[in-house]
Write an enzyme that holds these catalytic residues in place. Structure first.
Site, PDB file in Angstrom:
ATOM      1  N   ASP A  41       0.840  -1.193   0.000  1.00 56.07           N
ATOM      2  CA  ASP A  41       0.000   0.000   0.000  1.00 56.07           C
ATOM      3  C   ASP A  41       0.885   1.256   0.000  1.00 56.07           C
ATOM      4  O   ASP A  41       1.866   1.341   0.742  1.00 56.07           O
ATOM      5  CB  ASP A  41      -0.890  -0.032   1.250  1.00 56.07           C
ATOM      6  CG  ASP A  41      -1.827   1.146   1.330  1.00 56.07           C
ATOM      7  OD1 ASP A  41      -2.710   1.257   0.464  1.00 56.07           O
ATOM      8  OD2 ASP A  41      -1.679   1.966   2.271  1.00 56.07           O
ATOM      9  N   GLU A  65       1.727  -0.432  -5.109  1.00 57.48           N
ATOM     10  CA  GLU A  65       0.841   0.687  -5.411  1.00 57.48           C
ATOM     11  C   GLU A  65       1.764   1.892  -5.539  1.00 57.48           C
ATOM     12  O   GLU A  65       2.194   2.463  -4.529  1.00 57.48           O
ATOM     13  CB  GLU A  65      -0.194   0.898  -4.308  1.00 57.48           C
ATOM     14  CG  GLU A  65      -1.167   2.019  -4.615  1.00 57.48           C
ATOM     15  CD  GLU A  65      -2.140   2.300  -3.470  1.00 57.48           C
ATOM     16  OE1 GLU A  65      -3.322   2.608  -3.756  1.00 57.48           O
ATOM     17  OE2 GLU A  65      -1.723   2.228  -2.299  1.00 57.48           O
TER      18      GLU A  65
END
Length: 693
Positions: free
Chosen positions: A350, A387
């Site tokens: 993330d 990401e």
């Protein structure tokens, strides 16, 4: 670990403190580890002046014993101690650490604070989901028996190009599924859904955060509804599984149910990827919690301004100082632990751009952490998915430091395809580039053949149904006056905002959904889609339901029967992708000498897209997997609102084009009709997929 679990070793106490026999421990083994006759406790702090181990009876908040580490039990900055006579089933533990207090230098030691072990394998008091604490929460740890029997287990080790990733939330996936016999919303319930996953055709599940988090840490009420940290992106403990997702309490065996999930899915050819959050913790900023890292080495674990304040590149209050050697080592240790003890197949990082920032927040050319992960031998065969952006404005899609190991969530695939498929001008060329592997972003010579994770929907944003049902986000229920969440969604409501009974609008919405999924499945790169898209699950226009433990976020399984045709179409498309290797990778050249990938427009071999072009053709050509037959697939997209005539590449006399998919048909299937004269009329806003026969 073998050294300390060998029953032949003879460890004897050296000291006795407050009735406990102790001796120096194993300094290189972090956390708390059961050994014959006792427990080894190891923790480190570069700037601490003293450290105490606190022991608690189960569920109690007052310690029954406080054992101070003798000064001579400290080597370097590491405190390690074996406490004899402890039964791991009878106690919980945490620490208290003293040291200097100078906030401007980031030093905020507080000897009164109870601190959770950063290497805790299980966190107590978290097994009941949604329970409101009656007093201030104290995070304590429990020693775990890591004796799960993996048997002759072998991981699938699927090639990257064979992945079809299905992103889901463990609780939200099954909480409303009345057919689940075990406790819904758990790892066990997900195991029960195995037949469904296999029928759908996915080959990997990407689990939203399952590291221990406290869903109640930001609990608030808004208009009579409880809002909590439902998504779980605020990590409390990196080495511990979220016990709120377990169907039963697993005292001292926390994680066994999750291990059974990984084992079961892997045995059935489905890999497990964890969404991991190393960009921040649940401790927040200056006004946030104080339960672990702040009390150990605040100015090491967090990025701090020259004034000792927290940098906030995560958008969540603090930012982990990932490239400090101490933090880097903890992250590597963590990932190794999940690979060796849980056998997970991959990680999605993330806000991964934070992992490439220096201690002052500046981006680095060769971030030590990312390079270490790329070359780590234990992580050598797991999938690493980035990401490639963060909340501080760093956007690295196409340029994330990779060393041929990291692949990326391709945010440009999502954006360009969303715009093109809803009919926006100026996106035909970009759409064709995305469908053919985004080589403008990921040079195969530099990034390899599988650097792009293609997606149109994910947890962060609209569901696929909502993408074609709402022009604007509707996040009012989150309590922030609809200011949270992305405003530029590139969505289209097809004429009515939200729910409607208009059959023509519903028909159009379903066609656009099929268009999107067909394109996703016939694109070069690794496809990923959001759980529930296959049966038109809706979040009622909420594109940021991070706090919604409700029908807003839960999958509504009653929609599966209602939208069975959509589910069947999804199943067909995943199977179609698996049957045609040429979509996934280059193969031997076909007998017609077509290139492996080519772009087309209204006419074959003409990819001179104009600003107002709304038709894109992409052809994949090569050989079948066994190399014996030609395999040619043509994807045709008419994003225009009128009929378009498409001319297809000329074939030898003994070959012809066969339409396999036509989203203008109600089912989406074309019953394998033959194309006459190498041309075909495409209906408005439709997608066709053809093969050579």
């Amino acid at each position: 670990m073998n050294e300390i679990t060998n029953h032949k070793i003879n460890l004897v106490p050296f000291d006795r403190i407050d009735g406990f026999d102790i001796r120096p421990g194993f300094y290189e083994i972090n956390g708390a580890t059961a050994i014959p006759g006792g427990v080894n406790f190891t923790i480190h702090s570069n700037q601490a002046t003293s450290c105490e181990l606190l022991l608690f009876q189960r569920t109690e908040d007052e310690p029954y014993a406080i054992i101070k580490f003798p000064e001579h039990y400290k080597i370097g900055y590491v405190y390690s101690m074996i406490v004899f006579g402890l039964d791991i089933e009878e106690f919980e533990y945490c620490y208290r650490v003293d040291g200097p207090y100078d906030p401007e230098k980031g030093l905020i030691f507080d000897k009164e604070k109870y601190l959770l072990d950063p290497y805790a394998r299980a966190v107590t008091g978290q097994s009941v989901w949604g329970r409101v604490p009656t007093k201030d929460i104290i995070y304590k740890a429990r020693v775990v028996r890591d004796d799960f029997d993996w048997g002759d287990f072998v991981q699938p080790l699927l090639p990257m190009e064979d992945l079809i990733i299905y992103e889901l939330h463990v609780r939200g996936f099954s909480i409303l599924d009345g057919k689940v016999t075990t406790r819904p919303g758990t790892y066990a319930a997900l195991i029960e859904k195995l037949p469904y996953l296999k029928k759908l055709g996915v080959t990997a599940v990407e689990l939203m955060p399952i590291f221990e988090f406290d869903e109640m840490h930001a609990h608030r009420e808004y208009e009579g509804h409880d809002l909590i940290d439902y998504w779980g992106y605020n990590t409390v403990s990196f080495f511990a599984p979220n016990t709120g997702y377990s169907a039963s309490v697993e005292y001292n065996r926390e994680g066994d149910e999750l291990k059974r999930l990984v084992k079961t899915l892997n045995e059935n050819g489905i890999e497990v990827i964890l969404d991991v959050v190393f960009n921040h913790t649940a401790e927040g900023n200056e006004d946030g919690s104080f339960f672990s890292f702040k009390g150990l080495d605040n100015n090491i674990y967090y990025m701090l301004t020259p004034e000792g304040k927290y940098y906030n590149y995560s958008g969540c209050g603090n930012t982990l100082n990932c490239n400090h050697p101490i933090v880097k080592q903890m992250i590597i240790d963590c990932l190794r632990y999940w690979v060796t003890y849980y056998r997970v197949d991959g990680f999605r990082f993330d806000l991964a751009s934070i992992l490439g920032r220096n201690e002052d927040g500046t981006p680095m050319n060769k971030p030590p952490l990312l390079q270490s992960l790329a070359f780590d031998p234990i992580l050598g065969r797991v999938k690493l998915i980035a990401e490639a952006w963060d909340a501080g404005g760093l956007y690295q899609v196409g340029s994330f430091p990779s060393w041929h190991r990291f692949v990326e969530w391709n945010g440009k695939y999502r954006d360009d395809l969303r715009s093109f498929l809803k009919g926006d001008d100026g996106f035909a060329a970009a759409a064709a580039a995305r469908i053919t592997g985004s080589e403008d972003l990921y040079d195969p010579e530099v990034r390899g053949e599988n650097a792009s994770v293609n997606f149109i929907t994910c947890h962060d944003g609209f569901t696929l149904y909502d993408l074609y049902s709402y022009n604007s986000k509707h996040n009012e229920a989150n309590g922030w006056n609809n200011t949270d969440g992305e405003s530029n969604n590139r969505s289209w409501n097809c004429g009515v905002e939200g729910e409607t009974d208009d059959p023509e609008i519903l028909k159009l919405r379903h066609r656009l959904m099929k268009n999107a999924f067909a394109v996703l499945m016939v694109s070069r790169g690794i496809p990923m889609f959001l759980a529930g898209d296959e049966f038109c699950n809706t979040q009622f226009g909420n594109n940021n339901p991070y706090c919604q433990d409700s029908i807003v976020s839960w999958l509504d399984w009653s929609l599966l029967e209602k939208n069975e045709a959509m589910f069947k179409f999804f199943c067909y498309m995943t199977e179609f992708r698996k049957k045609h290797l040429v979509i996934r990778k280059d193969t031997e050249t076909c007998s017609m000498n077509f290139p492996s990938m080519s772009r087309h427009g209204l006419y074959p071999w003409n990819a001179d897209y104009q600003w107002n072009s709304h038709v894109v053709g992409v052809m994949f050509a090569g050989k079948t997997e066994d190399g014996t037959k030609d395999d040619v697939v043509f994807l045709a997209i008419n994003a225009y609102w009128e009929v378009q005539t498409i001319y297809l590449p000329q074939l030898p006399e003994d070959a012809h084009w066969v339409v396999m998919v036509d989203t203008y048909e109600e089912s989406g299937f074309a019953n394998e009709r033959i194309v006459e004269d190498n041309k075909i009329e495409m209906q408005p806003r439709s997608v066709m997929v053809m093969v050579v026969s």
